[in-house]
Design a protein around this motif. Structure first.
Motif, PDB file in Angstrom:
ATOM      1  N   MET A   1       0.840  -1.014  -0.136  1.00  0.00           N
ATOM      2  CA  MET A   1      -0.010  -0.222   0.022  1.00  0.00           C
ATOM      3  C   MET A   1       0.818   1.090   0.171  1.00  0.00           C
ATOM      4  O   MET A   1       1.711   1.377   0.744  1.00  0.00           O
ATOM      5  N   CYS A   2       0.512   2.213  -0.940  1.00  0.00           N
ATOM      6  CA  CYS A   2       1.419   3.367  -1.015  1.00  0.00           C
ATOM      7  C   CYS A   2       1.139   4.430   0.046  1.00  0.00           C
ATOM      8  O   CYS A   2       0.051   4.238   0.753  1.00  0.00           O
ATOM      9  N   ILE A   3       2.051   5.406   0.293  1.00  0.00           N
ATOM     10  CA  ILE A   3       1.500   6.340   1.440  1.00  0.00           C
ATOM     11  C   ILE A   3       0.342   7.263   1.365  1.00  0.00           C
ATOM     12  O   ILE A   3      -0.393   7.265   2.348  1.00  0.00           O
ATOM     13  N   ARG A   4      -0.105   7.584   0.001  1.00  0.00           N
ATOM     14  CA  ARG A   4      -1.513   7.982  -0.247  1.00  0.00           C
ATOM     15  C   ARG A   4      -2.545   7.246   0.115  1.00  0.00           C
ATOM     16  O   ARG A   4      -3.540   7.855   0.777  1.00  0.00           O
ATOM     17  N   ASP A   5      -2.451   5.884  -0.233  1.00  0.00           N
ATOM     18  CA  ASP A   5      -3.687   5.173   0.178  1.00  0.00           C
ATOM     19  C   ASP A   5      -3.651   4.971   1.795  1.00  0.00           C
ATOM     20  O   ASP A   5      -4.789   5.055   2.300  1.00  0.00           O
ATOM     21  N   SER A   6      -2.509   4.884   2.239  1.00  0.00           N
ATOM     22  CA  SER A   6      -2.268   5.093   3.824  1.00  0.00           C
ATOM     23  C   SER A   6      -2.770   5.905   4.541  1.00  0.00           C
ATOM     24  O   SER A   6      -3.614   6.090   5.367  1.00  0.00           O
ATOM     25  N   LEU A   7      -2.615   7.327   3.939  1.00  0.00           N
ATOM     26  CA  LEU A   7      -3.307   8.428   4.503  1.00  0.00           C
ATOM     27  C   LEU A   7      -4.629   8.482   4.393  1.00  0.00           C
ATOM     28  O   LEU A   7      -5.685   8.923   5.213  1.00  0.00           O
ATOM     29  N   LYS A   8      -5.444   7.752   3.030  1.00  0.00           N
ATOM     30  CA  LYS A   8      -6.755   7.892   2.633  1.00  0.00           C
ATOM     31  C   LYS A   8      -7.393   7.142   3.905  1.00  0.00           C
ATOM     32  O   LYS A   8      -8.343   7.318   4.332  1.00  0.00           O
ATOM     33  N   SER A   9      -6.957   6.089   4.274  1.00  0.00           N
ATOM     34  CA  SER A   9      -7.321   4.986   5.240  1.00  0.00           C
ATOM     35  C   SER A   9      -7.506   5.442   6.511  1.00  0.00           C
ATOM     36  O   SER A   9      -8.414   5.698   7.031  1.00  0.00           O
ATOM     37  N   LEU A  10      -6.348   6.426   6.962  1.00  0.00           N
ATOM     38  CA  LEU A  10      -6.292   7.135   8.010  1.00  0.00           C
ATOM     39  C   LEU A  10      -7.331   8.181   8.309  1.00  0.00           C
ATOM     40  O   LEU A  10      -7.876   8.393   9.150  1.00  0.00           O
ATOM     41  N   VAL A  11      -7.564   9.182   7.100  1.00  0.00           N
ATOM     42  CA  VAL A  11      -8.676   9.810   7.123  1.00  0.00           C
ATOM     43  C   VAL A  11      -9.911   9.340   7.331  1.00  0.00           C
ATOM     44  O   VAL A  11     -10.797  10.040   8.313  1.00  0.00           O
ATOM     45  N   GLY A  12     -10.165   8.095   6.924  1.00  0.00           N
ATOM     46  CA  GLY A  12     -11.443   7.515   7.026  1.00  0.00           C
ATOM     47  C   GLY A  12     -11.512   7.047   8.690  1.00  0.00           C
ATOM     48  O   GLY A  12     -12.515   7.136   9.338  1.00  0.00           O
ATOM     49  N   THR A  13     -10.557   6.550   9.071  1.00  0.00           N
ATOM     50  CA  THR A  13     -10.378   6.002  10.589  1.00  0.00           C
ATOM     51  C   THR A  13     -10.639   7.372  11.411  1.00  0.00           C
ATOM     52  O   THR A  13     -11.469   7.299  12.610  1.00  0.00           O
ATOM     53  N   TYR A  14     -10.203   8.588  11.224  1.00  0.00           N
ATOM     54  CA  TYR A  14     -10.306   9.974  11.965  1.00  0.00           C
ATOM     55  C   TYR A  14     -11.535  10.284  11.787  1.00  0.00           C
ATOM     56  O   TYR A  14     -12.199  10.704  13.067  1.00  0.00           O
ATOM     57  N   MET A  15     -12.314   9.971  10.793  1.00  0.00           N
ATOM     58  CA  MET A  15     -13.485  10.466  10.450  1.00  0.00           C
ATOM     59  C   MET A  15     -14.583   9.898  11.677  1.00  0.00           C
ATOM     60  O   MET A  15     -15.455  10.289  12.122  1.00  0.00           O
ATOM     61  N   ILE A  16     -14.354   8.388  11.589  1.00  0.00           N
ATOM     62  CA  ILE A  16     -15.358   7.520  12.211  1.00  0.00           C
ATOM     63  C   ILE A  16     -15.022   7.766  13.781  1.00  0.00           C
ATOM     64  O   ILE A  16     -16.112   7.888  14.503  1.00  0.00           O
ATOM     65  N   ARG A  17     -13.770   8.060  14.180  1.00  0.00           N
ATOM     66  CA  ARG A  17     -13.449   8.130  15.591  1.00  0.00           C
ATOM     67  C   ARG A  17     -13.866   9.530  15.959  1.00  0.00           C
ATOM     68  O   ARG A  17     -14.858   9.725  17.279  1.00  0.00           O
ATOM     69  N   ALA A  18     -13.966  10.513  15.150  1.00  0.00           N
ATOM     70  CA  ALA A  18     -14.655  11.937  15.423  1.00  0.00           C
ATOM     71  C   ALA A  18     -16.335  11.717  15.588  1.00  0.00           C
ATOM     72  O   ALA A  18     -16.735  12.300  16.461  1.00  0.00           O
ATOM     73  N   GLU A  19     -16.857  11.013  14.632  1.00  0.00           N
ATOM     74  CA  GLU A  19     -18.140  10.701  14.843  1.00  0.00           C
ATOM     75  C   GLU A  19     -18.579  10.180  15.775  1.00  0.00           C
ATOM     76  O   GLU A  19     -19.515  10.438  16.638  1.00  0.00           O
ATOM     77  N   GLU A  20     -17.839   9.100  16.656  1.00  0.00           N
ATOM     78  CA  GLU A  20     -18.165   8.390  17.716  1.00  0.00           C
ATOM     79  C   GLU A  20     -18.087   9.100  18.931  1.00  0.00           C
ATOM     80  O   GLU A  20     -18.677   9.122  19.734  1.00  0.00           O
TER      81      GLU A  20
END
Length: 213
Positions: A1-20
Motif C-alpha cells: 500500500m502506497c503512502i497516499r492510500d495509507s493516508l486515505k485510510s487514516l482519514v476514514g479512521t479519524y472521521m469515524i472516531r470523530a463521529e463516535e
C-alpha cells in the motif's frame, strides 16, 4: 500500500472516531479527530473528506460557542462545494445554512441574511422543500427582530405554504403560529403609525370632550 492510500485510510479512521466521540458527547476529543482528519486529507489531496470534516467541525465549534472558528470551517466547506464540478448544490445549501447560524450567533445579521438568501436560492433551484422551509423560517425570525414585519410576513407566508406541501402537524402548526404573530405585529405597526400621525387631532378631540371644572 502506497503512502497516499495509507493516508486515505487514516482519514476514514479519524472521521469515524470523530463521529463516535461526538455521538458520545466527547466534543473536545471529536474536535481533535476532525482536525487530524482535515490535516491527513490535505496531505493526500482528499478534498471531499476535507470538506465534510470542515463542515462537521464547523457545526461542532458553533455548539461550543466558538463562532469565529465555526465560520472559518464553514467558509472552507462552502468554497469546496463551489469548486466541485458540477457544483455540490446540497453542500452549498448546508454550508450557507450553517454559516447563517454562525453569523447570527455572532451578531452579524447582514451576513446571516445574505447566507440564508443563498441557501434559499439554491434550495429552490434543487427543489429541496426542507431547506426552503428552514431558510424562510429563519429569515422571518430575523426580520421580526428587526421589526420589519412586511418582510417577516412574506417569509412566514412562504414557510407556511411549503410546510403544508411537506405535511406534518408540528411543522404546519409552527409555521401557522409564526405567520399569525407576524401578521398581528404588522397590523399593530400600521395602527400605531396611524395613531402617531393623528395624535394631535386625537388630543384635541379628547380635550374638546373634557369637561372643565
Amino acid at each position: 500500500m502506497c503512502i497516499r492510500d495509507s493516508l486515505k485510510s487514516l482519514v476514514g479512521t479519524y472521521m469515524i472516531r470523530a463521529e463516535e466521540m461526538e455521538a458520545q458527547g466527547e466534543q473536545e476529543k471529536a474536535v481533535e479527530y476532525y482536525e487530524c482528519c482535515i490535516r491527513s486529507a490535505q496531505e493526500c489531496y482528499d478534498a471531499h473528506s476535507e470538506g465534510i470534516a470542515n463542515h462537521r467541525l464547523g457545526k461542532l465549534w458553533l455548539d461550543l460557542g466558538e463562532t469565529v472558528k465555526s465560520i472559518s470551517h464553514q467558509k472552507a466547506y462552502l468554497e469546496y462545494c463551489k469548486s466541485v464540478s458540477p457544483e455540490d448544490q446540497e453542500g452549498i445549501v448546508a454550508a450557507s445554512a450553517s454559516l447563517a447560524d454562525a453569523y447570527h450567533t455572532a451578531g452579524d445579521v447582514d451576513e446571516a441574511v445574505s447566507n440564508l438568501r443563498l441557501c434559499l436560492e439554491i434550495a429552490e433551484a434543487t427543489q429541496s422543500l426542507e431547506a426552503q422551509t428552514q431558510a424562510c423560517n429563519n429569515l422571518g425570525l430575523i426580520y421580526m427582530k428587526q421589526d420589519n414585519f412586511v418582510k417577516a410576513v412574506e417569509c412566514f407566508q412562504r414557510n407556511f405554504e411549503i410546510a403544508c406541501s411537506i405535511g406534518g402537524k408540528a411543522l404546519i402548526d409552527n409555521a401557522k403560529v409564526n405567520l399569525g404573530v407576524a401578521k398581528g405585529k404588522s397590523k399593530m405597526g400600521k395602527f400605531m403609525d396611524l395613531v402617531c400621525k393623528d395624535l394631535p387631532s386625537l388630543i384635541q378631540w379628547k380635550n374638546n370632550r373634557t369637561k372643565l371644572t
